[in-house]
Structure formats: C-alpha cells, structure tokens
Design an enzyme around this catalytic site. Structure first.
Site, PDB file in Angstrom:
ATOM      1  N   ASP A 182      48.883   5.693   9.707  1.00 22.24           N
ATOM      2  CA  ASP A 182      47.420   5.711   9.881  1.00 22.24           C
ATOM      3  C   ASP A 182      46.815   7.012   9.338  1.00 22.24           C
ATOM      4  O   ASP A 182      47.346   8.097   9.606  1.00 22.24           O
ATOM      5  CB  ASP A 182      47.031   5.640  11.369  1.00 22.24           C
ATOM      6  CG  ASP A 182      47.477   4.363  12.061  1.00 22.24           C
ATOM      7  OD1 ASP A 182      48.461   3.745  11.627  1.00 22.24           O
ATOM      8  OD2 ASP A 182      46.836   4.008  13.062  1.00 22.24           O
ATOM      9  N   ASP A 202      48.818   1.855   6.516  1.00 24.68           N
ATOM     10  CA  ASP A 202      48.250   1.307   7.757  1.00 24.68           C
ATOM     11  C   ASP A 202      46.755   1.601   7.720  1.00 24.68           C
ATOM     12  O   ASP A 202      46.207   1.834   6.643  1.00 24.68           O
ATOM     13  CB  ASP A 202      48.963   1.893   8.995  1.00 24.68           C
ATOM     14  CG  ASP A 202      48.880   0.958  10.207  1.00 24.68           C
ATOM     15  OD1 ASP A 202      47.767   0.486  10.521  1.00 24.68           O
ATOM     16  OD2 ASP A 202      49.912   0.684  10.837  1.00 24.68           O
ATOM     17  N   ASP A 203      46.087   1.601   8.892  1.00 27.05           N
ATOM     18  CA  ASP A 203      44.647   1.819   8.884  1.00 27.05           C
ATOM     19  C   ASP A 203      44.286   3.130   8.185  1.00 27.05           C
ATOM     20  O   ASP A 203      44.921   4.167   8.403  1.00 27.05           O
ATOM     21  CB  ASP A 203      44.111   1.864  10.320  1.00 27.05           C
ATOM     22  CG  ASP A 203      44.221   0.516  11.016  1.00 27.05           C
ATOM     23  OD1 ASP A 203      43.962  -0.512  10.378  1.00 27.05           O
ATOM     24  OD2 ASP A 203      44.583   0.501  12.211  1.00 27.05           O
ATOM     25  N   HIS A 224      45.445  -0.593   5.487  1.00 24.02           N
ATOM     26  CA  HIS A 224      44.801  -1.666   6.247  1.00 24.02           C
ATOM     27  C   HIS A 224      43.303  -1.446   6.397  1.00 24.02           C
ATOM     28  O   HIS A 224      42.679  -2.033   7.290  1.00 24.02           O
ATOM     29  CB  HIS A 224      45.462  -1.811   7.625  1.00 24.02           C
ATOM     30  CG  HIS A 224      46.922  -2.189   7.553  1.00 24.02           C
ATOM     31  ND1 HIS A 224      47.703  -2.347   8.673  1.00 24.02           N
ATOM     32  CD2 HIS A 224      47.726  -2.436   6.486  1.00 24.02           C
ATOM     33  CE1 HIS A 224      48.944  -2.680   8.298  1.00 24.02           C
ATOM     34  NE2 HIS A 224      48.973  -2.730   6.985  1.00 24.02           N
ATOM     35  N   ARG A 255      37.473  -4.216   9.431  1.00 28.88           N
ATOM     36  CA  ARG A 255      38.058  -5.006  10.516  1.00 28.88           C
ATOM     37  C   ARG A 255      37.619  -4.466  11.868  1.00 28.88           C
ATOM     38  O   ARG A 255      37.556  -3.254  12.074  1.00 28.88           O
ATOM     39  CB  ARG A 255      39.590  -4.950  10.402  1.00 28.88           C
ATOM     40  CG  ARG A 255      40.318  -5.791  11.410  1.00 28.88           C
ATOM     41  CD  ARG A 255      41.772  -6.034  11.034  1.00 28.88           C
ATOM     42  NE  ARG A 255      42.546  -4.820  10.787  1.00 28.88           N
ATOM     43  CZ  ARG A 255      43.844  -4.670  11.093  1.00 28.88           C
ATOM     44  NH1 ARG A 255      44.509  -5.663  11.659  1.00 28.88           N
ATOM     45  NH2 ARG A 255      44.476  -3.543  10.821  1.00 28.88           N
ATOM     46  N   LYS A 257      38.956  -5.222  15.752  1.00 25.81           N
ATOM     47  CA  LYS A 257      40.031  -5.933  16.437  1.00 25.81           C
ATOM     48  C   LYS A 257      40.055  -5.553  17.913  1.00 25.81           C
ATOM     49  O   LYS A 257      40.264  -4.394  18.264  1.00 25.81           O
ATOM     50  CB  LYS A 257      41.382  -5.643  15.778  1.00 25.81           C
ATOM     51  CG  LYS A 257      41.574  -4.202  15.299  1.00 25.81           C
ATOM     52  CD  LYS A 257      42.958  -3.908  14.733  1.00 25.81           C
ATOM     53  CE  LYS A 257      43.053  -2.525  14.126  1.00 25.81           C
ATOM     54  NZ  LYS A 257      44.392  -2.030  13.813  1.00 25.81           N
TER      55      LYS A 257
END
Ligand SMILES: *[C@@H]1O[C@H](CO)[C@@H](O)[C@H](O)[C@H]1NC(C)=O
Ligand SMILES: *[C@@H]1O[C@H](CO)[C@@H](O)[C@H](O)[C@H]1NC(C)=O
Ligand SMILES: *[C@@H]1O[C@H](CO)[C@@H](O)[C@H](O)[C@H]1NC(C)=O
Ligand SMILES: *[C@@H]1O[C@H](CO)[C@@H](O)[C@H](O)[C@H]1NC(C)=O
Ligand SMILES: *[C@@H]1O[C@H](CO)[C@@H](O)[C@H](O)[C@H]1NC(C)=O
Length: 366
Positions: A182, A202-203, A224, A255, A257
């Site tokens: 991340d 990742d993010d 991500h 996103r 979530k």
C-alpha cells in the site's frame, strides 16, 4: 533577602539555556546519534544503515525541521517493524528525494502480509503535523506510509517505487513478487497529499478513517488505485476530495469498500473531480458493501452517502475484460445525492449498478 528575585533569575537563566540548546543542529549518522539529535529543532540525517530488527524512531520537539541528506538503508531481517517512525507537531520534514531503501526483494514472496515470511511494516510510520516533502521510498517489504497525524499535515512530492515488485521472483510463482505494498494508509484527519507517485501492488491510497482529506495531482500505477476503506465497524470517513489524479494500469481505479460485516460506520461526502484513469484492468469504479468480495451479498450496517463525480470531468478507460462501473449497495444503506454528471467512461463492459435510482447525470458509455 530577595528570594523571589533570585528564583526569577534562576528560572530566566534555565529557560534561556533550554531555548538556546534546542536551537542547535543535531546530526544523525547512526542510531546512536538519535537521542541527542532530537534535542535540537534542526535535525540533519546523513546516509546510514539502520540495523535489522530496530526501528529508526524520531520523537521530535515541536517545530523541528528535518533534512535528509543521504540514503537510508535497513538491515534485512524478518521481523514485524516498523522500519521508521517520526512523531512530532509542526514538523517540516525535507526528504530531498534521498532514497529510503526497504530491501523489498529480500522479503518478497508474493504473499505480502497475508503469509510467507514476516515483513516489517509499515515502512514509514508518519505521526506528525506540518509538512513532509520529497520522501523517496524504494522497495518496501510491504505497506509503505501509515499516516496517523496529530494535526494538519501536507505531504508533497513523495515517491513509492516498488516497480521491481511487479515481476515474479523464485518464491512468488508466476505472480508479482511484491504484495500488500500500500502507498498511503490513512487513519487521520486534515490531510493533503499532493504531487506524489506510487508504483506498487496494492492500494495507492486507502483511507480507513478520517475527515477533511484531499488527494490531489498524484500518479498511481499498477496497484489497486484510490480507495476508501476497507471500512470496518464504528468509523467515519467524510469530506474527501479526490482531484486531478492519474490512475494507470490498475486493478481498480476508484473504489469504496465497506466490510460486509461492518456496523455503525459512515462514509459521506466524497467528491471525485478532474481525474484520469487508463487501462483499468478489473473495475473502473467499484462501490461495494460486500468487502472482501467485489460483488458478493452486500451488508447494510455501514452507510455510504453523497458520493459525487462532479466539479470537473473524471474520465476512465476500461480494459476489454474490465467492468467500467459497478455499485453493490445493501438494502437502504446507500443514500443522499450522487451527482455523477462528471464521469465519462469508455471501453470495457457494463457492471451492475444496484441502487441506480440514487445516481443522477451518469451515462454509461463504452
Ligand atoms: C537487502 O536485500 C536487498 C535485496 O537483496 C538489497 O537490495 C538490499 O541492498 C539489502 N539491504 C542491505 C542493507 O544490505
Ligand atoms: C512534484 O514532485 C516532483 C518530485 O518530487 C518534483 O520534482 C516537482 O517539482 C513537484 N512539482 C510540483 C508542482 O510541486
Ligand atoms: C483541512 O485540511 C487541510 C490540510 O491539512 C488544512 O489546511 C485545513 O485547514 C483543514 N480544514 C479544516 C476546516 O480544518
Ligand atoms: C464536503 O467535503 C468538502 C471537502 O472535500 C467540503 O469543502 C464541503 O464543505 C463538504 N460538504 C458538506 C456538505 O459537508
Ligand atoms: C495494462 O495493465 C496491465 C496490468 O498492470 C499491464 O500488464 C499491461 O501492460 C497494461 N497495458 C497497457 C497497454 O498499458
């Protein structure tokens, strides 16, 4: 005979001495130098290697300026971390684009923090208010910046270069060696992150709690994308602006979530403006209440309200196999005004949009 005057003089001399000594310049060339250097409000950091298994921790006086003057390396050792932690108020942290090398390839096995070898994380624990400029991180073992700021914080010009983690190694099979890398994990409020570059797995940004957070003019590649969440129970995320960012070749671009099981949490007032996303490989926009599933049965214990794509066009281009936009809300748990008149899509395929009656102004075009 004049006890109060004597006391006054002693107090005055003590305060004066303290003030002039903290005005010193501390220099760090090994961990042994840290405790004396942080007594000064200017701290210069020279190139050195932090021994494996130890955290390089700076507990700074209010108003300290830190200047990084050489490359920082970390001894390779499997342990929990963090590798670096900085704590203080009204700090000016000048990274000067000197490298902080986490030694990623030593740890990477494609499993990140989900398994395999224990990887020290986060690499950079940031617990300051003030500014953090031009910090250049290469090859993080796993998560990079964890932000838990005590007051307003601006981060500018940071780089996360985990590009090498995109490629498989002998321990990761066919998958990317880097995982859970991340860029920015945020648990804090009053934060501006601008002009940063994140190449990772990742993010790029993940906001797990906080209010008044702006993410502007950043570049995110291969990971991500820009995320709110994952949201667990009893947290608030509000007043978020995502402006002028480029998201390239990422699994998701934008996103939100919330965990299927989350209760008593709120995500509200999120605005996306003037962003460009290209080569979205899984979803362009995904708003889901079934995390960790993308499109599972959604929970409704967390509320998502007032999510807008307006005040400037956000354009996204989806890869041929990818969904442009999917919205997967639980019963009654997405509410408010969702003005999506600024979202322009192309490529890919249409995803399902549950609660479509909320969204206005959006034309889903290929
Ligand atoms: C840790 O290992 C990585 C990968 O082999 C290497 O790039 C890095 O220089 C090593 N770090 C140190 C301090 O030796
Ligand atoms: C953005 O960051 C880069 C890399 O640190 C720097 O060279 C550039 O001057 C910054 N641009 C602005 C507008 O701040
Ligand atoms: C929002 O955060 C920014 C960045 O830290 C700060 O400058 C600003 O004062 C904050 N706004 C409010 C209303 O606190
Ligand atoms: C929504 O958030 C923005 C910051 O992104 C803020 O300026 C605005 O006042 C907020 N709106 C409401 C209704 O709170
Ligand atoms: C699209 O993204 C994927 C995944 O990052 C990458 O492998 C591929 O090369 C990218 N394609 C283009 C045209 O950039």
């Amino acid at each position: 005979m004049f006890p109060s005057l004597a006391l006054f003089l002693v107090a005055g001399i003590t305060a004066g001495a303290a003030a002039s000594s903290s005005g010193c310049v501390g220099t760090i060339s090994s961990l042994d130098d840290v405790s004396s250097a942080v007594q000064c409000t200017t701290v210069n950091i020279n190139a050195f290697t932090v021994p494996g298994g130890e955290t390089f921790e700076l507990q700074l006086l209010d108003g300290t300026t830190v200047n990084v003057l050489g490359e920082i390396q970390f001894g390779n050792l499997s342990w929990a971390g963090p590798l670096f932690r900085v704590i203080g108020n009204d700090v000016t942290f000048n990274g000067n684009n000197q490298r902080w090398d986490g030694g990623g390839p030593f740890y990477w096995d494609g499993q990140g923090s989900n398994g395999g070898v224990t990887k020290p994380r986060p690499m950079m624990q940031i617990s300051i208010s003030g500014t953090l400029n031009d910090v250049y991180v290469v090859n993080s073992p796993a998560h990079v910046f964890a932000i838990t700021n005590p007051g307003p914080l601006t981060i500018s010009g940071a780089t996360v270069d985990d590009l090498q983690g995109n490629y498989p190694n002998s321990r990761s099979g066919n998958g990317a060696a880097g995982h859970n890398t991340d860029g920015f994990d945020i648990s804090g409020s009053d934060i501006l992150i601008q002009n940063c570059t994140v190449l990772n797995q990742d993010d790029c940004l993940a906001i797990s709690r906080g209010t008044n957070i702006t993410f502007a003019d950043n570049y995110c590649e291969n990971g991500h994308g820009i995320s709110i969440g994952s949201i667990s129970s009893n947290v608030v995320v509000s007043d978020i602006a995502i402006i002028g960012n480029h998201v390239v070749s990422s699994l998701y671009s934008f996103r939100i979530k919330t965990d299927t099981s989350a209760t008593n949490s709120v995500v509200k007032n999120v605005t996306y403006s003037d962003n460009v996303a290209t080569n979205c490989t899984d979803f362009g926009v995904l708003i889901t209440q079934s995390y960790p599933s993308n499109l599972g049965t959604p929970g409704n214990g967390a509320t998502i309200s007032d999510i807008n794509f307006n005040h400037g066009t956000t354009s996204l281009t989806a890869d041929s196999g990818a969904y442009r936009v999917a919205v997967n809300c639980g019963s009654g748990s997405c509410t408010g005004d969702w003005d999506w008149s600024g979202l322009k899509t192309s490529g890919g395929k249409a995803g399902s949009i549950i609660n479509n009656n909320l969204i206005t102004g959006f034309v889903d075009t290929q």
